[in-house]
Scaffold this motif. Structure first.
Motif, PDB file in Angstrom:
ATOM      1  N   MET A  24       0.831  -1.207   0.000  1.00  0.00           N
ATOM      2  CA  MET A  24       0.000   0.000   0.000  1.00  0.00           C
ATOM      3  C   MET A  24       0.865   1.256   0.000  1.00  0.00           C
ATOM      4  SD  MET A  24      -3.270  -1.157   2.379  1.00  0.00           S
ATOM      5  CE  MET A  24      -3.084   0.272   3.362  1.00  0.00           C
ATOM      6  N   LEU A  25       1.943   1.246   0.774  1.00  0.00           N
ATOM      7  CA  LEU A  25       2.831   2.406   0.804  1.00  0.00           C
ATOM      8  C   LEU A  25       3.477   2.610  -0.562  1.00  0.00           C
ATOM      9  CD1 LEU A  25       4.241   4.709   2.283  1.00  0.00           C
ATOM     10  CD2 LEU A  25       5.989   3.073   2.993  1.00  0.00           C
ATOM     11  N   ILE A  26       3.894   1.533  -1.176  1.00  0.00           N
ATOM     12  CA  ILE A  26       4.527   1.633  -2.498  1.00  0.00           C
ATOM     13  C   ILE A  26       3.531   2.182  -3.516  1.00  0.00           C
ATOM     14  CG2 ILE A  26       5.480   0.246  -4.388  1.00  0.00           C
ATOM     15  CD1 ILE A  26       7.381  -0.712  -2.380  1.00  0.00           C
ATOM     16  N   ALA A  27       2.290   1.732  -3.436  1.00  0.00           N
ATOM     17  CA  ALA A  27       1.271   2.245  -4.355  1.00  0.00           C
ATOM     18  C   ALA A  27       1.081   3.745  -4.151  1.00  0.00           C
ATOM     19  CB  ALA A  27      -0.046   1.507  -4.150  1.00  0.00           C
ATOM     20  N   GLU A  28       1.204   4.218  -2.896  1.00  0.00           N
ATOM     21  CA  GLU A  28       1.084   5.646  -2.610  1.00  0.00           C
ATOM     22  C   GLU A  28       2.316   6.420  -3.086  1.00  0.00           C
ATOM     23  OE1 GLU A  28      -1.508   7.337  -1.336  1.00  0.00           O
ATOM     24  OE2 GLU A  28      -2.693   5.501  -1.212  1.00  0.00           O
ATOM     25  N   LEU A  29       3.481   5.775  -3.115  1.00  0.00           N
ATOM     26  CA  LEU A  29       4.717   6.460  -3.500  1.00  0.00           C
ATOM     27  C   LEU A  29       4.947   6.484  -5.012  1.00  0.00           C
ATOM     28  CD1 LEU A  29       7.184   5.258  -0.731  1.00  0.00           C
ATOM     29  CD2 LEU A  29       6.039   7.470  -0.924  1.00  0.00           C
ATOM     30  N   LEU A  30       4.282   5.629  -5.746  1.00  0.00           N
ATOM     31  CA  LEU A  30       4.474   5.611  -7.201  1.00  0.00           C
ATOM     32  C   LEU A  30       4.141   6.949  -7.859  1.00  0.00           C
ATOM     33  CD1 LEU A  30       3.378   2.003  -8.199  1.00  0.00           C
ATOM     34  CD2 LEU A  30       5.682   2.995  -8.191  1.00  0.00           C
ATOM     35  N   PRO A  31       3.105   7.676  -7.431  1.00  0.00           N
ATOM     36  CA  PRO A  31       2.885   9.006  -8.016  1.00  0.00           C
ATOM     37  C   PRO A  31       4.048   9.970  -7.756  1.00  0.00           C
ATOM     38  CG  PRO A  31       0.888   8.250  -6.943  1.00  0.00           C
ATOM     39  CD  PRO A  31       1.974   7.268  -6.589  1.00  0.00           C
ATOM     40  N   VAL A  32       4.751   9.798  -6.654  1.00  0.00           N
ATOM     41  CA  VAL A  32       5.930  10.626  -6.379  1.00  0.00           C
ATOM     42  C   VAL A  32       6.991  10.354  -7.438  1.00  0.00           C
ATOM     43  CG1 VAL A  32       7.785  11.103  -4.730  1.00  0.00           C
ATOM     44  CG2 VAL A  32       5.453  10.740  -3.905  1.00  0.00           C
ATOM     45  N   LYS A  33       7.218   9.086  -7.703  1.00  0.00           N
ATOM     46  CA  LYS A  33       8.196   8.706  -8.741  1.00  0.00           C
ATOM     47  C   LYS A  33       7.770   9.255 -10.099  1.00  0.00           C
ATOM     48  CE  LYS A  33      10.299   4.499 -10.705  1.00  0.00           C
ATOM     49  NZ  LYS A  33      11.361   5.087 -11.354  1.00  0.00           N
ATOM     50  N   ASP A  34       6.490   9.116 -10.425  1.00  0.00           N
ATOM     51  CA  ASP A  34       5.982   9.646 -11.701  1.00  0.00           C
ATOM     52  C   ASP A  34       6.203  11.155 -11.797  1.00  0.00           C
ATOM     53  OD1 ASP A  34       5.121   7.093 -12.285  1.00  0.00           O
ATOM     54  OD2 ASP A  34       3.041   7.472 -11.694  1.00  0.00           O
ATOM     55  N   SER A  35       5.952  11.852 -10.706  1.00  0.00           N
ATOM     56  CA  SER A  35       6.116  13.304 -10.690  1.00  0.00           C
ATOM     57  C   SER A  35       7.575  13.697 -10.896  1.00  0.00           C
ATOM     58  CB  SER A  35       5.591  13.861  -9.367  1.00  0.00           C
ATOM     59  OG  SER A  35       5.716  15.258  -9.324  1.00  0.00           O
ATOM     60  N   LEU A  36       8.472  12.975 -10.263  1.00  0.00           N
ATOM     61  CA  LEU A  36       9.900  13.261 -10.442  1.00  0.00           C
ATOM     62  C   LEU A  36      10.349  12.989 -11.875  1.00  0.00           C
ATOM     63  CD1 LEU A  36      11.304  11.864  -7.074  1.00  0.00           C
ATOM     64  CD2 LEU A  36      11.133  14.269  -7.760  1.00  0.00           C
ATOM     65  N   GLN A  37       9.817  11.918 -12.468  1.00  0.00           N
ATOM     66  CA  GLN A  37      10.153  11.631 -13.871  1.00  0.00           C
ATOM     67  C   GLN A  37       9.637  12.734 -14.793  1.00  0.00           C
ATOM     68  OE1 GLN A  37       8.465   7.684 -14.217  1.00  0.00           O
ATOM     69  NE2 GLN A  37      10.475   6.715 -13.985  1.00  0.00           N
ATOM     70  N   GLU A  38       8.448  13.235 -14.517  1.00  0.00           N
ATOM     71  CA  GLU A  38       7.904  14.334 -15.308  1.00  0.00           C
ATOM     72  C   GLU A  38       8.754  15.596 -15.148  1.00  0.00           C
ATOM     73  OE1 GLU A  38       5.446  14.377 -17.622  1.00  0.00           O
ATOM     74  OE2 GLU A  38       5.467  12.196 -17.331  1.00  0.00           O
ATOM     75  N   ALA A  39       9.268  15.825 -13.939  1.00  0.00           N
ATOM     76  CA  ALA A  39      10.132  16.996 -13.710  1.00  0.00           C
ATOM     77  C   ALA A  39      11.402  16.891 -14.541  1.00  0.00           C
ATOM     78  CB  ALA A  39      10.471  17.118 -12.236  1.00  0.00           C
ATOM     79  N   ASP A  63       3.989  13.782   1.188  1.00  0.00           N
ATOM     80  CA  ASP A  63       3.448  14.019   2.530  1.00  0.00           C
ATOM     81  C   ASP A  63       2.100  13.330   2.720  1.00  0.00           C
ATOM     82  OD1 ASP A  63       5.608  15.504   3.437  1.00  0.00           O
ATOM     83  OD2 ASP A  63       4.688  17.452   2.972  1.00  0.00           O
ATOM     84  N   LYS A  64       1.240  13.401   1.721  1.00  0.00           N
ATOM     85  CA  LYS A  64      -0.074  12.751   1.812  1.00  0.00           C
ATOM     86  C   LYS A  64       0.073  11.236   1.893  1.00  0.00           C
ATOM     87  CE  LYS A  64      -2.620  16.407  -0.513  1.00  0.00           C
ATOM     88  NZ  LYS A  64      -3.265  16.840  -1.758  1.00  0.00           N
ATOM     89  N   ALA A  65       0.978  10.673   1.104  1.00  0.00           N
ATOM     90  CA  ALA A  65       1.187   9.224   1.124  1.00  0.00           C
ATOM     91  C   ALA A  65       1.710   8.770   2.486  1.00  0.00           C
ATOM     92  CB  ALA A  65       2.164   8.812   0.021  1.00  0.00           C
ATOM     93  N   LEU A  66       2.653   9.508   3.033  1.00  0.00           N
ATOM     94  CA  LEU A  66       3.212   9.144   4.342  1.00  0.00           C
ATOM     95  C   LEU A  66       2.183   9.329   5.455  1.00  0.00           C
ATOM     96  CD1 LEU A  66       6.809  10.620   3.954  1.00  0.00           C
ATOM     97  CD2 LEU A  66       6.114   8.208   3.844  1.00  0.00           C
ATOM     98  N   ALA A  67       1.377  10.371   5.366  1.00  0.00           N
ATOM     99  CA  ALA A  67       0.332  10.594   6.369  1.00  0.00           C
ATOM    100  C   ALA A  67      -0.707   9.473   6.339  1.00  0.00           C
ATOM    101  CB  ALA A  67      -0.334  11.946   6.150  1.00  0.00           C
ATOM    102  N   LYS A  68      -1.051   8.999   5.139  1.00  0.00           N
ATOM    103  CA  LYS A  68      -1.987   7.880   5.028  1.00  0.00           C
ATOM    104  C   LYS A  68      -1.444   6.631   5.706  1.00  0.00           C
ATOM    105  CE  LYS A  68      -4.725   8.587   0.849  1.00  0.00           C
ATOM    106  NZ  LYS A  68      -4.963   8.072  -0.517  1.00  0.00           N
ATOM    107  N   SER A  69      -0.139   6.489   5.717  1.00  0.00           N
ATOM    108  CA  SER A  69       0.498   5.327   6.341  1.00  0.00           C
ATOM    109  C   SER A  69       0.683   5.510   7.841  1.00  0.00           C
ATOM    110  CB  SER A  69       1.851   5.056   5.685  1.00  0.00           C
ATOM    111  OG  SER A  69       1.664   4.687   4.345  1.00  0.00           O
ATOM    112  N   GLY A  70       0.286   6.670   8.368  1.00  0.00           N
ATOM    113  CA  GLY A  70       0.365   6.878   9.816  1.00  0.00           C
ATOM    114  C   GLY A  70       1.576   7.660  10.268  1.00  0.00           C
ATOM    115  N   LEU A  71       2.305   8.278   9.351  1.00  0.00           N
ATOM    116  CA  LEU A  71       3.491   9.048   9.717  1.00  0.00           C
ATOM    117  C   LEU A  71       3.089  10.487  10.017  1.00  0.00           C
ATOM    118  CD1 LEU A  71       6.612   8.484   9.811  1.00  0.00           C
ATOM    119  CD2 LEU A  71       6.722   9.794   7.709  1.00  0.00           C
TER     120      LEU A  71
END
Length: 181
Positions: free
Chosen positions: A73-88, A118-126
Motif C-alpha cells: 500500500m505504501l509503495i502504491a502511494e509512493l508511485l505518483p511521487v516517482k511519476d512526478s519526479l520523472q515528469e520533472a 506528505d499525503k502518502a506518508l500521512a496515510k500510512s500513519g506518519l
C-alpha cells in the motif's frame, strides 16, 4: 471328608463345569461399542490434527506474504511521487525554455511532489514532530546544543534543525533541536 462335590470343585477336563468359556453376549456388545467409540475418537483426533496442520501452514503462508507484501500500500502511494519526479526531469530536458521559466517549473514540481509524498506518508500513519517553541521533551527531541533566547523560557526548543517523525504512536526519528538556556 465330605463326599459331596462342590460345583466350584468340578473338573473342567470332564466337562462338568458351570462356567462357560465364552464371555456373555452383553460383554461382547459392550466391547464392540467401546471399540467403535475408540475408532470414532481416533478418527476425530486425526481430523483435528490435520486441521491444525492446515491452519499452521496457512498461518506461515500469511506471515510470509505479510512480510513480503506488507509495504504494497505504501509503495502504491509512493508511485505518483516517482511519476512526478520523472515528469520533472522530462520538463527540465526541454530545450526551448529559458532558465528562469525552467527553474520556476522545477520549484513548482518539487512542491507538488512533496505534497504527494506528505499525503502518502500521512496515510500510512506518519506524522511530524516539529516542536518549535515547545518545552524540550527528551522522549521526542534530541538536543544538539544550547542557545540564549530572550523570547523563550529556559529548556524550550529555540530552533528545529531536523524534523522528527512518529509512526502512529512510535517514534521513528527524534527531532534534532537547539534548546534555550
Amino acid at each position: 471328608m465330605n463326599d459331596q462335590t462342590d460345583s466350584s470343585d468340578a473338573d473342567p477336563a470332564n466337562g462338568d463345569t458351570d462356567q462357560t468359556q465364552e464371555p456373555p453376549s452383553g460383554i461382547e456388545e459392550t466391547l464392540e461399542q467401546a471399540q467403535a467409540r475408540a475408532d470414532q475418537a481416533r478418527d476425530q483426533m486425526l481430523r483435528a490434527h490435520a486441521d491444525i496442520e492446515n491452519l499452521r501452514r496457512r498461518y506461515e503462508r500469511e506471515v510470509q506474504n505479510a512480510s513480503r507484501y506488507g509495504t504494497e500500500m505504501l509503495i502504491a502511494e509512493l508511485l505518483p511521487v516517482k511519476d512526478s519526479l520523472q515528469e520533472a526531469l522530462k520538463a527540465a530536458a526541454v530545450d526551448d525554455l529559458d532558465a528562469a521559466t525552467a527553474l520556476g517549473k522545477i520549484i513548482e514540481g518539487t512542491r507538488l511532489t512533496l505534497d504527494i509524498l506528505d499525503k502518502a506518508l500521512a496515510k500510512s500513519g506518519l506524522s511530524e514532530v516539529h516542536p518549535q517553541g515547545e518545552p524540550f521533551n527528551p522522549e521526542l527531541h534530541q538536543a544538539l546544543s544550547l542557545a540564549d533566547a530572550a523570547e523563550l523560557p529556559s529548556n524550550h526548543v529555540v530552533h528545529v534543525v531536523q524534523t522528527g517523525y512518529r509512526l502512529h504512536d512510535r517514534l521513528v526519528r527524534p527531532a534534532m533541536v537547539v534548546v534555550s538556556r
